[in-house]
Design a protein around this motif. Structure first.
Motif, short mmCIF file in Angstrom:
data_model
loop_
_atom_site.label_atom_id
_atom_site.label_comp_id
_atom_site.label_asym_id
_atom_site.label_seq_id
_atom_site.Cartn_x
_atom_site.Cartn_y
_atom_site.Cartn_z
N LEU A 11 28.06 23.11 26.68
CA LEU A 11 28.64 24.12 26.30
C LEU A 11 28.97 25.40 27.09
O LEU A 11 30.10 25.75 27.31
N GLN A 12 27.97 25.69 27.80
CA GLN A 12 27.86 26.71 28.81
C GLN A 12 29.06 26.37 30.04
O GLN A 12 29.80 27.31 30.34
N LYS A 13 29.01 25.36 30.28
CA LYS A 13 30.03 24.96 31.37
C LYS A 13 31.65 24.99 31.00
O LYS A 13 32.30 25.54 31.43
N ASP A 14 31.80 24.47 29.64
CA ASP A 14 33.01 24.45 28.98
C ASP A 14 33.55 25.66 28.61
O ASP A 14 34.72 26.02 28.55
N ALA A 15 32.59 26.48 27.98
CA ALA A 15 33.18 27.73 27.24
C ALA A 15 33.33 28.72 28.29
O ALA A 15 32.48 29.25 29.17
N VAL A 16 34.67 29.19 28.11
CA VAL A 16 35.00 30.16 29.24
C VAL A 16 35.41 31.44 28.56
O VAL A 16 36.27 31.51 27.52
N THR A 17 34.69 32.70 28.79
CA THR A 17 35.10 33.81 27.93
C THR A 17 35.89 34.64 28.89
O THR A 17 35.51 34.86 30.17
N GLU A 18 37.04 35.07 28.55
CA GLU A 18 37.97 35.79 29.53
C GLU A 18 37.83 37.01 28.90
O GLU A 18 38.00 37.45 27.63
N SER A 19 38.05 38.18 29.97
CA SER A 19 38.25 39.52 29.76
C SER A 19 39.96 39.66 29.59
O SER A 19 40.74 39.01 30.04
N ILE A 20 40.12 40.53 28.64
CA ILE A 20 41.59 40.80 28.34
C ILE A 20 42.15 42.13 28.99
O ILE A 20 41.30 43.07 29.19
N VAL A 21 43.17 42.14 29.53
CA VAL A 21 43.82 43.19 30.29
C VAL A 21 44.81 43.95 29.25
O VAL A 21 45.81 43.35 28.74
N LEU A 22 44.41 45.03 28.77
CA LEU A 22 45.17 45.90 27.72
C LEU A 22 46.08 47.13 28.36
O LEU A 22 45.46 47.79 29.41
N ASN A 23 47.47 46.88 28.50
CA ASN A 23 48.06 47.97 29.05
C ASN A 23 48.54 49.47 28.26
O ASN A 23 48.96 49.08 26.97
N MET A 24 47.41 49.94 28.08
CA MET A 24 47.53 51.31 27.21
C MET A 24 48.51 52.60 27.92
O MET A 24 48.38 52.94 28.75
N GLU A 40 40.60 46.59 31.43
CA GLU A 40 40.10 45.47 31.21
C GLU A 40 38.96 45.40 30.34
O GLU A 40 38.10 46.16 30.42
N LEU A 41 39.06 44.55 29.28
CA LEU A 41 38.26 44.79 28.19
C LEU A 41 37.40 43.38 27.92
O LEU A 41 37.89 42.21 28.20
N SER A 42 36.05 43.47 27.30
CA SER A 42 35.43 42.59 26.97
C SER A 42 35.06 43.00 25.66
O SER A 42 34.38 43.82 25.31
N GLY A 43 35.82 42.31 24.53
CA GLY A 43 35.73 42.86 23.12
C GLY A 43 36.35 44.17 23.10
O GLY A 43 37.51 44.48 23.53
N GLU A 44 35.47 45.02 22.79
CA GLU A 44 35.98 46.50 22.62
C GLU A 44 35.52 47.11 23.92
O GLU A 44 35.61 48.63 23.79
N THR A 45 34.62 46.52 24.81
CA THR A 45 34.09 47.19 25.68
C THR A 45 34.82 47.35 27.00
O THR A 45 35.46 46.41 27.29
N ILE A 46 35.00 48.69 27.65
CA ILE A 46 36.11 48.78 28.80
C ILE A 46 35.23 48.38 30.09
O ILE A 46 34.01 49.02 30.47
#
Lengths: 379, 322, 143
Positions: A11-24, A40-46
């Motif tokens: 699971l740890q190997k396959d699961a990739v969590t990506e941060s999203i880039v939000l153009n505000m 650059e966001l991870s969830g709601e955190t900048i």
């Protein structure tokens, strides 16, 4: 170890969590002007923030090199269009120092009065937008009522609410109508203070507001100095730097007032400094009206000004901080180099440091506390 | 079921939809006027008497707008989202009584039916936010899901207190148990918690995180335009109606206004008073931060609602007729 | 004066120019960052950094404050053919955007700057707008 478990390990190997880039921005309902922020966001955190500016770049510094000194006054108005008189005054001071022009006594009083009035209107605008950023529509509409009243006064003398082109080298364009001044005095002494009290009741004591501002984006004096932050933002970290006191100009040394400071350095401190500054500025404007001597408001200056060769740098306490004009003259009627040190430009450059680790909803609370004007940042 | 009952029910349901449409129109106008006057401005003034025709003008505008579906949106869910949000709100209304026994279906466990329907709404909001293929609406959708789920818990626990006191889940019975003293008087903490959670369930300011126009552009419905946006708006106003109706039924005595004789007029009056109060909140308060909002539910409202439930239990067993 | 200008200038093989309205320390570009470092350690903070195009040369001008009311100008002169100078970012982090702007407008490269990209003009813009050799459209037509 739980990671050694075959299923968890996969699971740890396959699961990739990506941060999203939000153009505000630059198109966003509560961006103050055309400001673009890549978050650059991870969830709601900048995680990281990168400001992108330049959408309002009109090349004012280049344009000024092709205009005479007097014509540049119009460009100066369009730098920080929320505190126009501060810009004009700073520019006039630079040219007057360079060309050694004397300013009559009454003109100095008038300039001080206008600068402090415009500080009130600028902070009112900021107060309204803080409310807007935090999701309330009411403060902005309330704040515009006193702002419009003061603009009426500006309009009566200069014919313009926002772009006055009122100051001249060696004075101001015209004297003020005494009746208008009388009416303004009555307004500042009572109605404006009542309105400010009302704002304090509506927002300052509001528990939701306090919980959103207290401890948000703290900044120390050393950090502020290192990042070049000035003005109310710097005074909110406990510094007492205020150019109106440090390098007295106008009639500030003859007025009875104090510079507003706070030691907490957070968003609430920035708010509190500006709210108190409005009261101080109103007080100063009142004193100016009361004590203003009669006399000339303008000295005779050559129609086409040719300052002697040389350069000058003048620092001025604008609404947002230290406004600098660096003018290089080559003896011709046009400036050789026209440089504006914009306070908001420096203050906004601290934004990536301030909002790393904050939440999206905090971003606007931090950004609102900087009180920027994009026209001045992009020039 | 014989044909006559079926026909009456069908007509009733159609009538309900008409009333709902009417409610949205009234609330749209009333919200603008009320917030306007809180802002010291008159609000809409030009369309009809004091702008009374403004909602119709808005509706006409929405109907005539192009129905845009973004290129990369999930078309099926983009269509389905507003429907999933609006239908449960309508269905909840079926069991809400206007007068004793006067509801489309005055079923025995109406209380739970309403909550069950309200639980479906977050799915609709999540679909709305997710299907538009837009980062803003995605953040809004996640916020909405987290918010609605966490505020449902204290709301239900408080409703259990009412159930305990009334001894019935039929809404008519609950209202009739308040013919002299309202549950607002007997369970004031319950009312407070229920009001807060109801406002949060409606996505209204200060809990309007999913929309949060100053942060998330327009939140979940950023990509919606035209009549589909109208549906989303309708879902929101209907949710507001359902929430306020529940407050009135559970705590404010429904059609009872002791010592005056009971009448549906009182209910409608209270209903719009509660809704006006919710609009007033919007005019006064700033928005909460997302994490403080979640904290408020899990750290304060849930323990408080549990304490309220225990208190009610103790009182109900100690005093007869509580 | 809280800072002995002559001594500081001499220590960095520069000179003090007192002809203007404010005293200026002019140093060769090799000691530009050392000068800033020395001043920074003496408690001087910065206000501004910009350039002035003098035709054959480009002056990099920094405005610093030794005390609240005391202002010093720092200058270094770069020849047109080689517009590089040490970045002051390691000394004063706030120089970040000011140096980016100077790069954007004059094409001066600041060695050691972490992110020297265009700031006000868009990426891919050609030329350096505040150089005197950059003509406005009206000037181009006239010439």
């Amino acid at each position: 170890m739980i990671e050694d478990h075959p299923r968890v390990g996969r699971l740890q190997k396959d699961a990739v969590t990506e941060s999203i880039v939000l153009n505000m921005g630059p198109q966003h309902p509560s961006m103050h002007g055309v400001f673009h922020m890549q978050l650059e966001l991870s969830g709601e955190t900048i995680l990281a923030a990168r400001p992108v500016i330049g959408y309002l770049h009109r090349g004012i510094e280049k344009l000024a090199e092709h205009r005479t000194y007097a014509q540049c006054m119009v460009l100066v108005d369009r730098l920080d269009y929320i505190s126009q008189y501060c810009n004009e005054w700073a520019y006039c001071r630079a040219i007057e120092r360079l060309a050694r022009i004397e300013v009559p006594e009454r003109a100095e009083w008038l300039r001080t009065m206008y600068a402090e009035l415009v500080r009130v209107t600028s902070h009112l605008m900021w107060f309204g937008s803080v409310g807007l950023d935090l999701g309330g529509w009411t403060p902005v509409i309330y704040a515009f009522i006193p702002r419009e009243r003061i603009f009426d006064f500006f309009e009566a003398t200069t014919g313009s609410r926002l772009m006055p082109n009122y100051l001249r080298f060696g004075g101001v364009k015209e004297d003020v109508d005494p009746a208008e001044m009388e009416a303004l005095h009555a307004y500042l002494a009572k109605d404006l203070i009542d309105a400010l009290d009302e704002f304090d009741g509506l927002v300052t004591g509001n528990e939701i507001f306090l919980s959103r501002q207290r401890g948000l984006a703290p900044m120390t004096v050393d950090q502020a100095h290192a990042w070049g932050v000035t003005g109310p933002m710097l005074r909110a970290c406990g510094s007492t730097r205020d150019l109106r006191i440090d390098t007295p100009y106008g009639v500030y040394d003859r007025l009875d007032w104090e510079s507003c400071t706070d030691t907490r350095g957070d968003a609430l401190a920035r708010y509190s400094v500006r709210m108190r500054e409005m009261r101080e500025s109103a007080k100063m404007a009142l004193q100016c009206i009361e004590r203003m001597p009669a006399g000339e408001v303008r000295t005779k200056v050559a129609r086409v000004l040719r300052p002697p060769e040389g350069e000058v740098y003048v620092r001025h306490e604008s609404t947002r901080g230290e406004l600098g004009f660096h003018i290089v003259s080559d003896g011709s009627p046009k400036p050789y180099r026209f440089r504006v040190r914009s306070p908001a430009f420096m203050n906004v450059s601290s934004l990536p440091h301030l909002c790393a680790g904050a939440k999206i909803s905090e971003f606007f609370a931090i950004f609102g506390g900087i009180d920027n004007v994009m026209a001045e940042i992009d020039r | 079921m014989n044909a006559r009952i079926f026909l009456t029910q069908l007509l009733g349901a159609l009538g309900l939809i008409v009333i709902l449409g009417f409610n949205v129109i009234i609330m749209d106008w009333w919200e603008r006027k009320l917030v306007g006057h809180i802002h010291r401005r008159p609000g809409p003034m030009h369309t009809g008497w004091h702008g009374i025709l403004q909602p119709f003008a808005d509706m006409l505008k929405m109907l005539s707008k192009e129905d845009i579906v973004p290129d990369r949106a999930d078309r099926l869910f983009f269509w389905l989202g507003p429907a999933v949000a609006v239908v449960p709100a309508f269905m909840a209304l079926a069991v809400l009584p206007l007068a004793p026994g006067f509801a489309l279906a005055d079923i025995g466990n109406g209380l739970f039916f309403v909550f069950a329907m309200q639980t479906i709404m977050p799915f609709g909001y999540t679909l709305i936010g997710w299907s538009g293929h837009n980062k803003w609406s995605l953040v809004g959708a996640l916020r909405s899901a987290a918010q609605l789920i966490s505020y449902e818990i204290p709301m239900l626990i408080v409703a259990l207190g009412i159930l305990l006191a009334a001894g019935s889940a039929r809404l008519t019975d609950i209202v009739n148990a308040q013919s002299t003293v309202w549950y607002a008087v007997k369970q004031p903490i319950g009312l407070l918690i229920f009001f807060i959670t109801a406002v949060a369930e409606m996505n209204r300011s200060p809990f309007d995180m999913p929309e949060a126009e100053s942060e998330l552009v327009a939140g979940i419905h950023t990509e919606y335009a035209g009549m589909k946006f109208g549906l989303v708006m309708m879902a929101e106003y209907t949710a507001m109606l359902v929430g306020s109706w529940m407050i009135v039924l559970l705590f404010l005595g429904g059609w009872h206004l002791w010592p005056l004789p009971p009448s549906p007029v009182w209910l409608v009056l209270k209903l719009y008073l509660v809704q006006s109060g919710i609009i007033w909140l919007r005019g006064t308060y700033l928005r909460l931060r997302v994490d403080t909002m979640m904290e408020m539910s899990w750290k304060y409202l849930i323990p408080a609602s549990l304490a309220n439930l225990m208190l009610v239990g103790v009182l109900a067993t100690t005093f007869k007729g509580f | 004066m809280t800072v002995d200008l002559e001594a500081v200038a001499a220590a960095h093989s520069g000179r003090v120019d007192r002809e203007g309205l404010d005293p200026a320390i002019v140093v060769p570009r090799e000691t530009w960052r050392q000068l800033a470092q020395a001043l920074s350690e003496a408690g001087v903070w910065f206000s501004d950094l910009t350039c002035v195009d003098r035709g054959e040369t480009v002056e990099v001008v920094a405005q610093v404050c030794a005390s609240a009311s005391e202002q010093i100008t720092l200058k270094t002169v770069l020849p047109n053919r080689d517009l590089t100078v040490d970045s002051l970012w390691p000394v004063w982090p706030g120089m970040d955007w000011l140096e980016r702007e100077a790069y954007d407008m004059f094409g001066v490269s600041f060695v050691g700057h972490p992110d020297l990209t265009r700031i006000l003009m868009f990426d891919g813009f050609e030329g350096y707008p505040l150089r005197k050799s950059f003509l406005l459209e009206t000037e181009e037509k006239a010439s």
